[in-house]
Design a protein around this motif. Structure first.
Motif, PDB file in Angstrom:
ATOM      1  N   PRO A  22      24.968 -50.566 -41.952  1.00  0.00           N
ATOM      2  CA  PRO A  22      23.704 -50.479 -41.213  1.00  0.00           C
ATOM      3  C   PRO A  22      23.874 -50.021 -39.770  1.00  0.00           C
ATOM      4  CG  PRO A  22      23.795 -52.500 -42.491  1.00  0.00           C
ATOM      5  CD  PRO A  22      25.152 -51.877 -42.564  1.00  0.00           C
ATOM      6  N   LEU A  23      24.935 -50.493 -39.107  1.00  0.00           N
ATOM      7  CA  LEU A  23      25.155 -50.091 -37.717  1.00  0.00           C
ATOM      8  C   LEU A  23      25.424 -48.594 -37.615  1.00  0.00           C
ATOM      9  CD1 LEU A  23      25.469 -50.868 -34.770  1.00  0.00           C
ATOM     10  CD2 LEU A  23      27.889 -51.367 -35.227  1.00  0.00           C
ATOM     11  N   ARG A  24      26.233 -48.059 -38.556  1.00  0.00           N
ATOM     12  CA  ARG A  24      26.521 -46.629 -38.540  1.00  0.00           C
ATOM     13  C   ARG A  24      25.265 -45.813 -38.841  1.00  0.00           C
ATOM     14  NH1 ARG A  24      29.125 -43.720 -35.768  1.00  0.00           N
ATOM     15  NH2 ARG A  24      30.727 -45.345 -35.881  1.00  0.00           N
ATOM     16  N   LEU A  25      24.445 -46.305 -39.762  1.00  0.00           N
ATOM     17  CA  LEU A  25      23.191 -45.615 -40.048  1.00  0.00           C
ATOM     18  C   LEU A  25      22.304 -45.557 -38.815  1.00  0.00           C
ATOM     19  CD1 LEU A  25      22.289 -47.050 -43.580  1.00  0.00           C
ATOM     20  CD2 LEU A  25      23.056 -44.735 -43.047  1.00  0.00           C
ATOM     21  N   PHE A  26      22.283 -46.653 -38.057  1.00  0.00           N
ATOM     22  CA  PHE A  26      21.459 -46.671 -36.837  1.00  0.00           C
ATOM     23  C   PHE A  26      22.020 -45.717 -35.782  1.00  0.00           C
ATOM     24  CE2 PHE A  26      20.781 -48.367 -32.557  1.00  0.00           C
ATOM     25  CZ  PHE A  26      19.384 -48.348 -32.498  1.00  0.00           C
ATOM     26  N   LEU A  27      23.335 -45.753 -35.574  1.00  0.00           N
ATOM     27  CA  LEU A  27      23.937 -44.928 -34.523  1.00  0.00           C
ATOM     28  C   LEU A  27      23.851 -43.442 -34.832  1.00  0.00           C
ATOM     29  CD1 LEU A  27      27.114 -47.077 -33.717  1.00  0.00           C
ATOM     30  CD2 LEU A  27      24.989 -46.911 -32.396  1.00  0.00           C
ATOM     31  N   ASP A  28      23.896 -43.092 -36.119  1.00  0.00           N
ATOM     32  CA  ASP A  28      23.861 -41.673 -36.498  1.00  0.00           C
ATOM     33  C   ASP A  28      22.447 -41.133 -36.634  1.00  0.00           C
ATOM     34  OD1 ASP A  28      26.587 -41.689 -36.544  1.00  0.00           O
ATOM     35  OD2 ASP A  28      26.763 -41.961 -38.716  1.00  0.00           O
ATOM     36  N   ALA A  29      21.440 -41.984 -36.520  1.00  0.00           N
ATOM     37  CA  ALA A  29      20.061 -41.545 -36.739  1.00  0.00           C
ATOM     38  C   ALA A  29      19.558 -40.710 -35.578  1.00  0.00           C
ATOM     39  CB  ALA A  29      19.155 -42.756 -36.943  1.00  0.00           C
ATOM     40  N   ASP A  30      18.489 -39.965 -35.840  1.00  0.00           N
ATOM     41  CA  ASP A  30      17.797 -39.193 -34.798  1.00  0.00           C
ATOM     42  C   ASP A  30      17.199 -40.141 -33.763  1.00  0.00           C
ATOM     43  OD1 ASP A  30      14.829 -37.932 -34.117  1.00  0.00           O
ATOM     44  OD2 ASP A  30      16.461 -36.472 -34.029  1.00  0.00           O
ATOM     45  N   ILE A  31      16.982 -39.650 -32.537  1.00  0.00           N
ATOM     46  CA  ILE A  31      16.489 -40.496 -31.461  1.00  0.00           C
ATOM     47  C   ILE A  31      15.133 -41.112 -31.804  1.00  0.00           C
ATOM     48  CG2 ILE A  31      15.480 -38.487 -30.297  1.00  0.00           C
ATOM     49  CD1 ILE A  31      16.875 -41.717 -28.681  1.00  0.00           C
ATOM     50  N   VAL A  32      14.269 -40.358 -32.481  1.00  0.00           N
ATOM     51  CA  VAL A  32      12.962 -40.897 -32.863  1.00  0.00           C
ATOM     52  C   VAL A  32      13.119 -42.025 -33.874  1.00  0.00           C
ATOM     53  CG1 VAL A  32      10.734 -40.364 -33.927  1.00  0.00           C
ATOM     54  CG2 VAL A  32      11.798 -38.724 -32.367  1.00  0.00           C
ATOM     55  N   VAL A  33      14.000 -41.822 -34.844  1.00  0.00           N
ATOM     56  CA  VAL A  33      14.234 -42.849 -35.855  1.00  0.00           C
ATOM     57  C   VAL A  33      14.878 -44.082 -35.210  1.00  0.00           C
ATOM     58  CG1 VAL A  33      15.342 -43.353 -38.055  1.00  0.00           C
ATOM     59  CG2 VAL A  33      14.458 -41.066 -37.614  1.00  0.00           C
ATOM     60  N   LYS A  34      15.751 -43.853 -34.224  1.00  0.00           N
ATOM     61  CA  LYS A  34      16.359 -44.980 -33.509  1.00  0.00           C
ATOM     62  C   LYS A  34      15.301 -45.812 -32.794  1.00  0.00           C
ATOM     63  CE  LYS A  34      21.018 -43.255 -32.555  1.00  0.00           C
ATOM     64  NZ  LYS A  34      21.941 -42.785 -31.496  1.00  0.00           N
ATOM     65  N   ILE A  35      14.351 -45.145 -32.148  1.00  0.00           N
ATOM     66  CA  ILE A  35      13.276 -45.870 -31.453  1.00  0.00           C
ATOM     67  C   ILE A  35      12.453 -46.689 -32.437  1.00  0.00           C
ATOM     68  CG2 ILE A  35      11.149 -45.575 -30.137  1.00  0.00           C
ATOM     69  CD1 ILE A  35      12.449 -43.148 -28.803  1.00  0.00           C
ATOM     70  N   VAL A  36      12.157 -46.090 -33.594  1.00  0.00           N
ATOM     71  CA  VAL A  36      11.398 -46.805 -34.628  1.00  0.00           C
ATOM     72  C   VAL A  36      12.167 -48.029 -35.101  1.00  0.00           C
ATOM     73  CG1 VAL A  36      10.514 -46.648 -36.981  1.00  0.00           C
ATOM     74  CG2 VAL A  36      10.085 -44.791 -35.370  1.00  0.00           C
ATOM     75  N   MET A  37      13.450 -47.850 -35.390  1.00  0.00           N
ATOM     76  CA  MET A  37      14.270 -48.970 -35.859  1.00  0.00           C
ATOM     77  C   MET A  37      14.354 -50.075 -34.807  1.00  0.00           C
ATOM     78  SD  MET A  37      17.501 -47.101 -37.707  1.00  0.00           S
ATOM     79  CE  MET A  37      17.324 -46.046 -39.148  1.00  0.00           C
ATOM     80  N   ALA A  38      14.585 -49.680 -33.546  1.00  0.00           N
ATOM     81  CA  ALA A  38      14.704 -50.674 -32.478  1.00  0.00           C
ATOM     82  C   ALA A  38      13.403 -51.450 -32.308  1.00  0.00           C
ATOM     83  CB  ALA A  38      15.089 -49.988 -31.169  1.00  0.00           C
ATOM     84  N   GLY A  39      12.269 -50.732 -32.357  1.00  0.00           N
ATOM     85  CA  GLY A  39      10.975 -51.410 -32.244  1.00  0.00           C
ATOM     86  C   GLY A  39      10.746 -52.389 -33.378  1.00  0.00           C
ATOM     87  N   LEU A  40      11.099 -51.995 -34.582  1.00  0.00           N
ATOM     88  CA  LEU A  40      10.926 -52.887 -35.732  1.00  0.00           C
ATOM     89  C   LEU A  40      11.851 -54.097 -35.651  1.00  0.00           C
ATOM     90  CD1 LEU A  40      10.599 -50.226 -38.577  1.00  0.00           C
ATOM     91  CD2 LEU A  40       8.788 -51.707 -37.698  1.00  0.00           C
ATOM     92  N   LEU A  41      13.074 -53.895 -35.183  1.00  0.00           N
ATOM     93  CA  LEU A  41      13.993 -55.023 -35.038  1.00  0.00           C
ATOM     94  C   LEU A  41      13.488 -56.004 -33.979  1.00  0.00           C
ATOM     95  CD1 LEU A  41      17.469 -53.248 -35.251  1.00  0.00           C
ATOM     96  CD2 LEU A  41      16.477 -54.821 -36.916  1.00  0.00           C
ATOM     97  N   LEU A  42      12.952 -55.492 -32.878  1.00  0.00           N
ATOM     98  CA  LEU A  42      12.382 -56.368 -31.849  1.00  0.00           C
ATOM     99  C   LEU A  42      11.188 -57.143 -32.401  1.00  0.00           C
ATOM    100  CD1 LEU A  42      12.556 -54.102 -28.664  1.00  0.00           C
ATOM    101  CD2 LEU A  42      13.949 -56.119 -29.183  1.00  0.00           C
ATOM    102  N   ALA A  43      10.340 -56.457 -33.180  1.00  0.00           N
ATOM    103  CA  ALA A  43       9.192 -57.137 -33.793  1.00  0.00           C
ATOM    104  C   ALA A  43       9.653 -58.221 -34.756  1.00  0.00           C
ATOM    105  CB  ALA A  43       8.311 -56.119 -34.524  1.00  0.00           C
ATOM    106  N   SER A  44      10.735 -57.937 -35.488  1.00  0.00           N
ATOM    107  CA  SER A  44      11.259 -58.941 -36.421  1.00  0.00           C
ATOM    108  C   SER A  44      11.800 -60.155 -35.670  1.00  0.00           C
ATOM    109  CB  SER A  44      12.360 -58.319 -37.275  1.00  0.00           C
ATOM    110  OG  SER A  44      12.913 -59.278 -38.150  1.00  0.00           O
ATOM    111  N   VAL A  45      12.535 -59.911 -34.576  1.00  0.00           N
ATOM    112  CA  VAL A  45      13.085 -61.023 -33.784  1.00  0.00           C
ATOM    113  C   VAL A  45      11.960 -61.870 -33.203  1.00  0.00           C
ATOM    114  CG1 VAL A  45      14.385 -61.591 -31.693  1.00  0.00           C
ATOM    115  CG2 VAL A  45      15.253 -59.854 -33.263  1.00  0.00           C
ATOM    116  N   TRP A  46      10.926 -61.211 -32.664  1.00  0.00           N
ATOM    117  CA  TRP A  46       9.804 -61.945 -32.085  1.00  0.00           C
ATOM    118  C   TRP A  46       9.052 -62.719 -33.164  1.00  0.00           C
ATOM    119  CZ3 TRP A  46       8.726 -64.024 -27.817  1.00  0.00           C
ATOM    120  CH2 TRP A  46       7.425 -64.373 -27.476  1.00  0.00           C
ATOM    121  N   SER A  47       8.911 -62.126 -34.339  1.00  0.00           N
ATOM    122  CA  SER A  47       8.239 -62.822 -35.443  1.00  0.00           C
ATOM    123  C   SER A  47       8.985 -64.086 -35.820  1.00  0.00           C
ATOM    124  CB  SER A  47       8.123 -61.897 -36.662  1.00  0.00           C
ATOM    125  OG  SER A  47       7.300 -60.783 -36.396  1.00  0.00           O
TER     126      SER A  47
END
Length: 242
Positions: A22-47
């Protein structure tokens, strides 16, 4: 040179990844996809922070309210009992406090308004005051649950947006490299689908928690309503004796 080909093939197979990273998938992703993933992870942590906080808070409030109600009904003089208790930290205590305050205002000899001693009007005012406080307590408990509802409904679509963007980027790479092999397409598609997986990871617990906690809030509100009805009946009985 031909003899070296089997050895190169063996080395390539040996160095190929055997599981998803999963970490490699995140690091290799496009910048837009990275922003989406980071936002979703933050939402999950806050939830999850809301989930843990709500469970702890509800357990504490239920225990404190149960203790207050037991002491309240054991008190010989409700008015004196509420006067001696300075702490109004529980919902049940605040509901009872609203009833007693309205009782005192209605019974105050300083009120010279016409009909201020009308028993029926006093009953109605006490009932309205307590029902309003019950609604306030329920709203306060359900305040942050809206974030869970929003996360549960929006996160899959945000993850889908990341997936669509990643797939579009994969097709763009096909056009640039003029190569449609899986070696070109697969990494981008894997990263894109990972965005949807994170969206579901954030949404599923949020939806389950929201439905469960909404039920808990409704049950607690109903319990407060029953307590308010009992307090109302107790105070109206005192009105009848006056």
């Amino acid at each position: 040179m031909i003899a070296l080909l089997p050895e190169l093939s063996v080395n390539f197979v040996a160095s190929a990844p055997v599981s998803l990273d999963p970490l490699r998938l995140f690091l290799d992703a496009d910048i837009v996809v990275k922003i989406v993933m980071a936002g979703l992870l933050l939402a999950s942590v806050w939830s999850w922070a809301i989930i843990v906080s709500f469970i702890t808070r509800m357990g504490r409030l239920k225990h404190a309210s149960r203790q207050f109600e037991d002491k309240f009904w054991d008190a010989a003089d409700v008015d004196r009992f509420m006067s001696e208790r300075r702490s109004k930290a529980t919902p049940s205590a605040r509901v009872a406090d609203m009833a007693v305050k309205e009782w005192r205002r209605s019974m105050s000899s300083e009120s010279g308004a016409v009909g201020s001693r009308d028993p029926q009007a006093m009953r109605e005012r006490i009932g309205i005051a307590m029902n309003s406080q019950v609604a306030v307590e329920a709203d306060a408990l359900a305040d942050r649950l809206n974030f869970l509802a929003t996360t549960g409904s929006v996160a899959p679509f945000v993850g889908l947006f990341g997936t669509v963007w990643g797939i579009m980027n994969s097709f763009f790479q096909i056009g640039i490299q003029e190569n449609s092999s899986l070696a070109v397409v697969a990494p981008g598609i894997s990263e894109a689908l990972f965005a949807t997986a994170i969206g579901l990871f954030a949404a599923i617990p949020a939806v389950i928690a929201y439905n469960r906690f909404s039920h808990e809030v409704n049950r607690f509100e109903a319990r407060l309503g029953r307590f308010a009805d009992a307090v109302h009946a107790s105070l109206t009985r005192q009105l009848e004796r006056r």
